[in-house]
Design a protein around this motif. Structure first.
Motif, mmCIF file in Angstrom:
data_model
loop_
_atom_site.group_PDB
_atom_site.id
_atom_site.type_symbol
_atom_site.label_atom_id
_atom_site.label_comp_id
_atom_site.label_asym_id
_atom_site.label_seq_id
_atom_site.Cartn_x
_atom_site.Cartn_y
_atom_site.Cartn_z
ATOM 1 N N LEU A 44 -11.722 -5.975 10.550
ATOM 2 C CA LEU A 44 -10.317 -6.314 10.350
ATOM 3 C C LEU A 44 -9.421 -5.600 11.362
ATOM 4 C CD1 LEU A 44 -10.050 -6.368 6.458
ATOM 5 C CD2 LEU A 44 -9.992 -8.318 8.025
ATOM 6 N N TYR A 45 -9.758 -4.353 11.679
ATOM 7 C CA TYR A 45 -8.984 -3.608 12.678
ATOM 8 C C TYR A 45 -9.073 -4.294 14.044
ATOM 9 C CZ TYR A 45 -7.151 0.197 15.484
ATOM 10 O OH TYR A 45 -6.402 0.945 16.355
ATOM 11 N N TYR A 51 -2.515 -1.904 11.270
ATOM 12 C CA TYR A 51 -1.510 -1.118 10.557
ATOM 13 C C TYR A 51 -1.840 -1.079 9.065
ATOM 14 C CZ TYR A 51 3.001 0.323 8.659
ATOM 15 O OH TYR A 51 3.986 0.977 7.975
ATOM 16 N N LEU A 52 -2.137 0.119 8.562
ATOM 17 C CA LEU A 52 -2.347 0.314 7.125
ATOM 18 C C LEU A 52 -0.991 0.624 6.516
ATOM 19 C CD1 LEU A 52 -4.104 0.750 4.576
ATOM 20 C CD2 LEU A 52 -4.370 3.116 5.324
ATOM 21 N N HIS A 71 -3.321 -2.242 1.775
ATOM 22 C CA HIS A 71 -2.412 -3.277 2.263
ATOM 23 C C HIS A 71 -2.384 -3.176 3.784
ATOM 24 C CE1 HIS A 71 -0.817 -4.312 -1.709
ATOM 25 N NE2 HIS A 71 -0.985 -3.030 -1.967
ATOM 26 N N LEU A 72 -2.913 -4.199 4.440
ATOM 27 C CA LEU A 72 -3.041 -4.193 5.904
ATOM 28 C C LEU A 72 -2.091 -5.217 6.514
ATOM 29 C CD1 LEU A 72 -6.936 -4.192 6.049
ATOM 30 C CD2 LEU A 72 -5.404 -2.225 6.217
ATOM 31 N N TRP A 105 -7.917 3.964 10.176
ATOM 32 C CA TRP A 105 -6.472 4.089 10.028
ATOM 33 C C TRP A 105 -6.177 5.523 9.599
ATOM 34 C CZ3 TRP A 105 -8.898 -0.076 7.332
ATOM 35 C CH2 TRP A 105 -8.745 -1.329 7.965
ATOM 36 N N ARG A 106 -5.687 6.349 10.512
ATOM 37 C CA ARG A 106 -5.434 7.768 10.223
ATOM 38 C C ARG A 106 -4.412 7.957 9.102
ATOM 39 N NH1 ARG A 106 -8.528 11.434 13.459
ATOM 40 N NH2 ARG A 106 -9.909 9.978 14.481
#
Length: 159
Positions: A44-45, A51-52, A71-72, A105-106
């Protein structure tokens, strides 16, 4: 319309998921198995969901499953037309383990820690998975529906 294409894209690429329908804004919710989360999160990334927006958790029913929700957002066609998807991963409450998305996602760092602290969901490979709101000595998971609130509260030294 974009959300339907994501689900279709996942099916076309033989990525196991289950559609849970759409919310009032038209955002599709997808259920992913915990053991598939690592690979699907990376896909997905790369697909553009970089963006998470948020990660949270909830207790589905007392004695039942716990859910971790991601939620992405994908902003491919401009900020006015973001594509969003909601990913839900259900885990048994007796040993809830889900792979951490921190390495993708950090921004998942504190959010997964809060879910751990309140629900006891263990995010595997998270670099600092420890309590963030409750004291380290706290027993139990306060937001679980079967949590029994202690009848006393210790006032701790604030210094």
């Amino acid at each position: 319309m974009q959300q339907i294409r994501l689900s279709d894209w996942l099916v076309k690429n033989k990525l196991v998921h289950r559609s849970l329908g759409f919310d009032y804004k038209g955002i599709e919710s997808l259920q992913i198995k915990a053991q598939d989360w690592d690979s699907i999160a990376i896909i997905l990334y790369v697909y553009g969901y970089n963006y998470l927006r948020s990660q949270c958790a909830y207790d589905v029913i007392p004695g039942g499953f716990l859910a971790s929700v991601y939620h992405l957002t994908r902003i491919q066609y401009g900020i006015e037309k973001p594509e969003e998807v909601c990913i839900k991963i259900f885990s048994p409450r007796n040993n809830p383990k889900i792979p951490s998305s921190f390495w993708i996602w950090r921004s998942a760092d504190f959010q997964e820690r809060e879910s751990y602290d309140m629900f006891g969901i263990s995010y595997e490979n998270h670099p600092r998975l420890k309590r963030i709101l409750m004291p380290e000595s706290w027993i139990g998971w306060p937001l679980r529906k079967d949590y029994i609130t202690p009848n006393f509260y210790e006032i701790q030294d604030a210094h």
